[in-house]
Design an enzyme around this catalytic site. Sequence first.
Site, PDB file in Angstrom:
ATOM      1  CB  THR A   1      -0.927  -0.033   1.376  1.00  0.00           C
ATOM      2  OG1 THR A   1      -1.448  -1.176   1.058  1.00  0.00           O
ATOM      3  CG2 THR A   1      -1.820   0.993   1.169  1.00  0.00           C
TER       4      THR A   1
ATOM      5  CB  THR B   1      -4.204  -0.806  -0.938  1.00  0.00           C
ATOM      6  OG1 THR B   1      -3.551  -2.168  -0.295  1.00  0.00           O
ATOM      7  CG2 THR B   1      -5.549  -1.177  -1.075  1.00  0.00           C
TER       8      THR B   1
ATOM      9  CG  ASP C   1      -8.529  -5.942   2.872  1.00  0.00           C
ATOM     10  OD1 ASP C   1      -7.529  -6.449   3.683  1.00  0.00           O
ATOM     11  OD2 ASP C   1      -8.087  -4.810   2.553  1.00  0.00           O
TER      12      ASP C   1
ATOM     13  CB  SER D   1     -10.295  -0.393   2.908  1.00  0.00           C
ATOM     14  OG  SER D   1      -9.245   0.294   3.228  1.00  0.00           O
ATOM     15  CB  SER D   2      -7.159  -0.497   7.514  1.00  0.00           C
ATOM     16  OG  SER D   2      -7.838  -1.664   8.032  1.00  0.00           O
TER      17      SER D   2
ATOM     18  N   GLY E   1      -0.211   0.296   5.798  1.00  0.00           N
ATOM     19  CA  GLY E   1       0.112  -0.512   6.822  1.00  0.00           C
ATOM     20  C   GLY E   1      -1.117  -1.455   7.630  1.00  0.00           C
ATOM     21  N   GLY E   2      -2.056  -1.558   6.523  1.00  0.00           N
ATOM     22  CA  GLY E   2      -2.908  -2.674   7.280  1.00  0.00           C
ATOM     23  C   GLY E   2      -3.731  -2.193   8.101  1.00  0.00           C
TER      24      GLY E   2
END
Length: 358
Positions: free
Chosen positions: A154, A172, A194, A223-224, A244-245
């Site tokens: 990402t 991402t 995800d 998503s984050s 960074g997820g």
Amino acid sequence: PDAFYTGWIADSIDAQMRAHRGLITRADLAAYEAVERAPVRGSFNGHEIIAMGPPSSGGVVTMLTLNQLEALGIDGAARGDARTLHLRIEVARRAYLERARWIGDPDFSEIPLERLISKEYARELAASIDTTRASSSAALGKDILTPAAESPQTTHFSVIDAEGNAVSNTYTLESGYGSGVVVAGFLLNNEMGDFNKKPGYTDQGWAIGTPANVIAPGKRMLSSMSPVIVTEGGALRLVTGSPGGRTIPNTVLNVVLGVTAFGEGVRAAVDAPRIHHQWMPDTTTFEQGAATPEVLTALRAMGHAIKEEGPRSQGDAHSILFDAGAKTARAANDNRSPDSGVSVPNVVRMPNAVRAPQ
Ligand code: DON
């Protein structure tokens, strides 16, 4: 041996290789010869050690670790005491670095074998060991380490233009190279990862199986990603975001809090060591330096589970702070990531930056 190298086993290997696009041919097998090599010999603590030489690294690593321990002196050492374990880690670190540096097939490259297994070389290596502190593998081996390349995952960028328009963009593929499939010159993502993979299964680790994010036709995955624009009094203030997820929102929080609550400039807010808690696992990870040992002790006494990480382990928050009064922008790359911007202008004057983002 004939059955293996030229007989029915060779036929079987050859057939499998052809079926699966392997590389070994019947001719390779027929031409193969075992090579007899001399063992590596050394001594330790009054014993003779006879071990395997290159292309195995076994003998070199064994002798290099034992010789260093002998140089450091391990009389009276006990298997589980801190000094013995510290020394074992340090000598292994150095022996395996030499392994990486030198060992391969001796028919193809020159290996300074005698020197590597000599008492003198071990003494030189052991002399760099601090008996009270861990050394850094990266620092010791920096001559052979490839500089970290651009992250394959990402990416976030923050941009403002001369008029004060702002873009905060996170994009991402999910994993490095996404699904690994290229179409028309670009990679397909693997964002399906995800979705909640196992409906109904939510554990105390990472698995979440709640209905909200279970896969369904036409549905888009959770998503984050947290691209953020902060304004103040209608004027642009901060543009930030990060890869960074699941850590992304906490990384962004760290920067936003620094600027909006802790009175930090953008450089300090980006540099400040980060913390991450994501409900489950019920542990907070602290980047090194995010809290003093006393504060960590106090938090543990309050019942928090805390995991200490190395420095610079969470996120990569490219950020821009805008001062609407002075009409200046100050950008901060994130030094956690070596690819995060080689040079960022310190302060940029933007006299025409007048617009608040819509
Ligand atoms: O959108 C998400 O939350 C994930 N696809 C992000 C993955 C990610 O940040 C990995 N890179 N560091």
